[in-house]
Scaffold this motif. Structure first.
Motif, PDB file in Angstrom:
ATOM      1  N   LEU A  64      54.392  56.385  40.455  1.00 52.55           N
ATOM      2  CA  LEU A  64      55.042  55.242  39.816  1.00 52.55           C
ATOM      3  C   LEU A  64      54.884  55.248  38.299  1.00 52.55           C
ATOM      4  O   LEU A  64      53.840  55.598  37.763  1.00 52.55           O
ATOM      5  CB  LEU A  64      54.426  53.935  40.329  1.00 52.55           C
ATOM      6  CG  LEU A  64      54.966  53.294  41.601  1.00 52.55           C
ATOM      7  CD1 LEU A  64      54.251  51.973  41.823  1.00 52.55           C
ATOM      8  CD2 LEU A  64      56.460  53.082  41.507  1.00 52.55           C
ATOM      9  N   LYS A  65      55.931  54.777  37.628  1.00 51.06           N
ATOM     10  CA  LYS A  65      55.827  54.478  36.199  1.00 51.06           C
ATOM     11  C   LYS A  65      55.467  53.004  35.999  1.00 51.06           C
ATOM     12  O   LYS A  65      54.933  52.636  34.961  1.00 51.06           O
ATOM     13  CB  LYS A  65      57.156  54.783  35.510  1.00 51.06           C
ATOM     14  CG  LYS A  65      57.540  56.249  35.490  1.00 51.06           C
ATOM     15  CD  LYS A  65      58.869  56.446  34.768  1.00 51.06           C
ATOM     16  CE  LYS A  65      59.278  57.916  34.744  1.00 51.06           C
ATOM     17  NZ  LYS A  65      60.600  58.109  34.074  1.00 51.06           N
ATOM     18  N   GLY A  66      55.806  52.206  36.987  1.00 49.39           N
ATOM     19  CA  GLY A  66      55.576  50.769  36.880  1.00 49.39           C
ATOM     20  C   GLY A  66      54.386  50.294  37.682  1.00 49.39           C
ATOM     21  O   GLY A  66      53.335  50.930  37.695  1.00 49.39           O
ATOM     22  N   ARG A  67      54.580  49.179  38.403  1.00 46.66           N
ATOM     23  CA  ARG A  67      53.475  48.542  39.113  1.00 46.66           C
ATOM     24  C   ARG A  67      53.817  48.339  40.579  1.00 46.66           C
ATOM     25  O   ARG A  67      54.976  48.461  40.983  1.00 46.66           O
ATOM     26  CB  ARG A  67      53.187  47.182  38.474  1.00 46.66           C
ATOM     27  CG  ARG A  67      52.816  47.263  37.004  1.00 46.66           C
ATOM     28  CD  ARG A  67      53.336  46.066  36.263  1.00 46.66           C
ATOM     29  NE  ARG A  67      54.786  45.931  36.404  1.00 46.66           N
ATOM     30  CZ  ARG A  67      55.490  44.917  35.924  1.00 46.66           C
ATOM     31  NH1 ARG A  67      54.879  43.955  35.279  1.00 46.66           N
ATOM     32  NH2 ARG A  67      56.808  44.857  36.093  1.00 46.66           N
ATOM     33  N   VAL A  68      52.791  48.009  41.341  1.00 51.72           N
ATOM     34  CA  VAL A  68      52.987  47.650  42.747  1.00 51.72           C
ATOM     35  C   VAL A  68      53.172  46.138  42.807  1.00 51.72           C
ATOM     36  O   VAL A  68      52.325  45.379  42.334  1.00 51.72           O
ATOM     37  CB  VAL A  68      51.782  48.072  43.605  1.00 51.72           C
ATOM     38  CG1 VAL A  68      51.974  47.589  45.049  1.00 51.72           C
ATOM     39  CG2 VAL A  68      51.608  49.580  43.568  1.00 51.72           C
ATOM     40  N   ALA A  84      46.886  42.835  46.220  1.00 48.94           N
ATOM     41  CA  ALA A  84      47.257  43.041  44.821  1.00 48.94           C
ATOM     42  C   ALA A  84      46.020  43.053  43.927  1.00 48.94           C
ATOM     43  O   ALA A  84      45.899  43.873  43.015  1.00 48.94           O
ATOM     44  CB  ALA A  84      48.231  41.953  44.374  1.00 48.94           C
ATOM     45  N   ALA A  85      45.086  42.133  44.194  1.00 45.00           N
ATOM     46  CA  ALA A  85      43.861  42.064  43.397  1.00 45.00           C
ATOM     47  C   ALA A  85      43.013  43.316  43.578  1.00 45.00           C
ATOM     48  O   ALA A  85      42.445  43.845  42.619  1.00 45.00           O
ATOM     49  CB  ALA A  85      43.067  40.821  43.777  1.00 45.00           C
ATOM     50  N   GLY A  91      42.363  50.478  39.752  1.00 42.60           N
ATOM     51  CA  GLY A  91      43.137  51.432  38.961  1.00 42.60           C
ATOM     52  C   GLY A  91      44.610  51.522  39.255  1.00 42.60           C
ATOM     53  O   GLY A  91      45.304  52.356  38.670  1.00 42.60           O
ATOM     54  N   THR A  92      45.131  50.684  40.154  1.00 46.19           N
ATOM     55  CA  THR A  92      46.559  50.675  40.450  1.00 46.19           C
ATOM     56  C   THR A  92      47.145  49.355  39.967  1.00 46.19           C
ATOM     57  O   THR A  92      46.925  48.320  40.591  1.00 46.19           O
ATOM     58  CB  THR A  92      46.825  50.833  41.964  1.00 46.19           C
ATOM     59  OG1 THR A  92      46.278  52.068  42.427  1.00 46.19           O
ATOM     60  CG2 THR A  92      48.319  50.821  42.252  1.00 46.19           C
ATOM     61  N   ALA A 191      44.360  51.022  49.101  1.00 46.88           N
ATOM     62  CA  ALA A 191      43.745  50.927  47.776  1.00 46.88           C
ATOM     63  C   ALA A 191      42.676  51.995  47.570  1.00 46.88           C
ATOM     64  O   ALA A 191      42.601  52.618  46.506  1.00 46.88           O
ATOM     65  CB  ALA A 191      43.140  49.532  47.589  1.00 46.88           C
ATOM     66  N   ILE A 192      41.859  52.225  48.589  1.00 46.45           N
ATOM     67  CA  ILE A 192      40.788  53.214  48.451  1.00 46.45           C
ATOM     68  C   ILE A 192      41.341  54.636  48.435  1.00 46.45           C
ATOM     69  O   ILE A 192      40.842  55.499  47.709  1.00 46.45           O
ATOM     70  CB  ILE A 192      39.741  53.053  49.575  1.00 46.45           C
ATOM     71  CG1 ILE A 192      39.110  51.657  49.507  1.00 46.45           C
ATOM     72  CG2 ILE A 192      38.663  54.122  49.486  1.00 46.45           C
ATOM     73  CD1 ILE A 192      38.500  51.316  48.161  1.00 46.45           C
ATOM     74  N   ALA A 193      42.390  54.891  49.216  1.00 51.41           N
ATOM     75  CA  ALA A 193      43.016  56.215  49.188  1.00 51.41           C
ATOM     76  C   ALA A 193      43.576  56.508  47.797  1.00 51.41           C
ATOM     77  O   ALA A 193      43.456  57.629  47.282  1.00 51.41           O
ATOM     78  CB  ALA A 193      44.124  56.298  50.239  1.00 51.41           C
ATOM     79  N   LEU A 194      44.170  55.505  47.167  1.00 55.63           N
ATOM     80  CA  LEU A 194      44.690  55.669  45.810  1.00 55.63           C
ATOM     81  C   LEU A 194      43.555  55.862  44.815  1.00 55.63           C
ATOM     82  O   LEU A 194      43.636  56.718  43.916  1.00 55.63           O
ATOM     83  CB  LEU A 194      45.523  54.446  45.428  1.00 55.63           C
ATOM     84  CG  LEU A 194      46.898  54.357  46.106  1.00 55.63           C
ATOM     85  CD1 LEU A 194      47.467  52.941  45.996  1.00 55.63           C
ATOM     86  CD2 LEU A 194      47.860  55.360  45.474  1.00 55.63           C
TER      87      LEU A 194
END
Length: 341
Positions: A64-68, A84-85, A91-92, A191-194
């Motif tokens: 991604l260039k943007g956000r989730v 989201a939090a 880091g995402t 989240a943890i995989a990322l």
């Protein structure tokens, strides 16, 4: 007679209270077992068909260039806020957009550089329709977190993270319980995989958590250690009559002993003083009293690890050593004041 009846009434009441407690505990245990079975079902699914779309989702977000953008409503919305939090703190870049508010201007928060994760157990949440249509119109990638791949949400999405249909812990099958547990677990897994795929470190983590106990525990030993003239250090040949005075003046309850090269070779503690107390004690040298090869830590050790270390070896002060030489000292009180302990 009245006393006898009172005693019987009390006994019956106690028995009733005990029965209620046992019933409540049995209910709690059933809930935990049911929810644990839901987590096991998710584990099995990830080991099978769910693994492929999960990996695709990780790859999509990493590129991604943007956000989730996480969205949902009701209990799924609460899970979305947490997801989201968690993503943002690991880091995402991510934030939550409420499904209902999206129709009233919040769609403007979503750009074509973003990805939307829509959470809905049934996949038929009416409030999500606007967001789904928006992502399709502007070609914003859409990931569905749902239990029904064939739902409206599932059919419209680019990737479907199809959760196993588990039994709710609620005896009526109505209150979201097991379903929200596996939604949250799936979000945590993502989240943890990322985090791991990016090599996100504890130092990176501290950037997003500067406050409170967590922020304190992510500082390093060098950030709070005493240095320079504050260090309680002496040479190995120092007489104990002088060593005791120095040890008392510095106020750490210990005295570090260095060799001719300035390396830490020993430590004198209150325990060492008691063990060597005898008639010629004051004429002994520091080398004769010290405990050799003392425990030490490195300047870059996290305070959380320093707390664990001090507790594990049951000491109240520890020297910070770099290249064999003492560069600082930390007392348990320092860790308490910093908020790390």
């Amino acid at each position: 007679m009245r006393q006898g009846l009172t005693g019987q009434t009390t006994a019956l009441a106690d028995k009733s209270d005990a029965g209620h407690r046992n019933t409540a505990i049995a209910s709690a245990l059933r809930t935990l077992v049911t929810e644990a079975e839901g987590l096991q079902a998710l584990h099995t699914a990830l080991s099978d068909g769910l693994g492929a779309p999960f990996s695709r989702t990780v790859d999509l977000i990493r590129a991604l260039k943007g956000r989730v953008i996480v969205t949902g409503i009701g209990k799924s919305g609460h899970i979305g806020v947490k997801l989201a939090a968690t993503l943002a703190s690991t880091g995402t870049p991510a934030f939550f957009v409420h499904a209902s508010e999206a129709s009233h201007g919040d769609l403007g928060m979503i750009t074509t550089d973003d990805v939307v994760i829509a959470i809905s157990w049934s996949g038929e949440t009416q409030e999500l329709a606007t967001t789904i249509a928006y992502t399709r119109r502007f070609k914003v990638p859409l990931v569905a977190l749902t239990s029904r791949e064939d739902s409206s949400l599932g059919k419209a999405s680019d990737i479907v993270l199809a959760l196993p249909r588990v039994m709710e812990a609620c005896p009526h099958g109505l209150a979201p319980t097991s379903s929200t547990i596996i939604q949250m677990a799936m979000g945590d897994a993502l989240a943890i995989a990322l985090l791991e795929s990016r090599g996100f470190t504890a130092q990176d983590f501290s950037v997003f958590h500067p406050g409170g106990k967590l922020g304190a525990s992510l500082k390093h030993a060098r950030d709070i250690m005493h240095t320079g003239d504050a260090l309680p250090l002496a040479g190995a040949d120092l007489p104990m009559r002088e060593a005791i005075v120095l040890m008392t003046q510095k106020g750490f309850g210990v005295l570090g002993i260095t060799d001719t090269h300035g390396a830490l070779c020993g430590i004198i503690t209150d325990g060492d003083l008691r063990r060597h107390l005898r008639s010629n004690f004051l004429d002994m040298t520091a080398a004769e009293v010290m405990t050799a090869n003392p425990k030490s830590i490195a300047p870059d050790m996290l305070l959380a690890s320093a707390v664990e270390f001090i507790n594990a070896v049951s000491i109240t002060a520890v020297f910070v050593v770099e290249d064999g030489k003492p560069v600082g000292i930390i007392h348990l009180h320092d860790l308490l004041r910093s908020g790390a302990a």
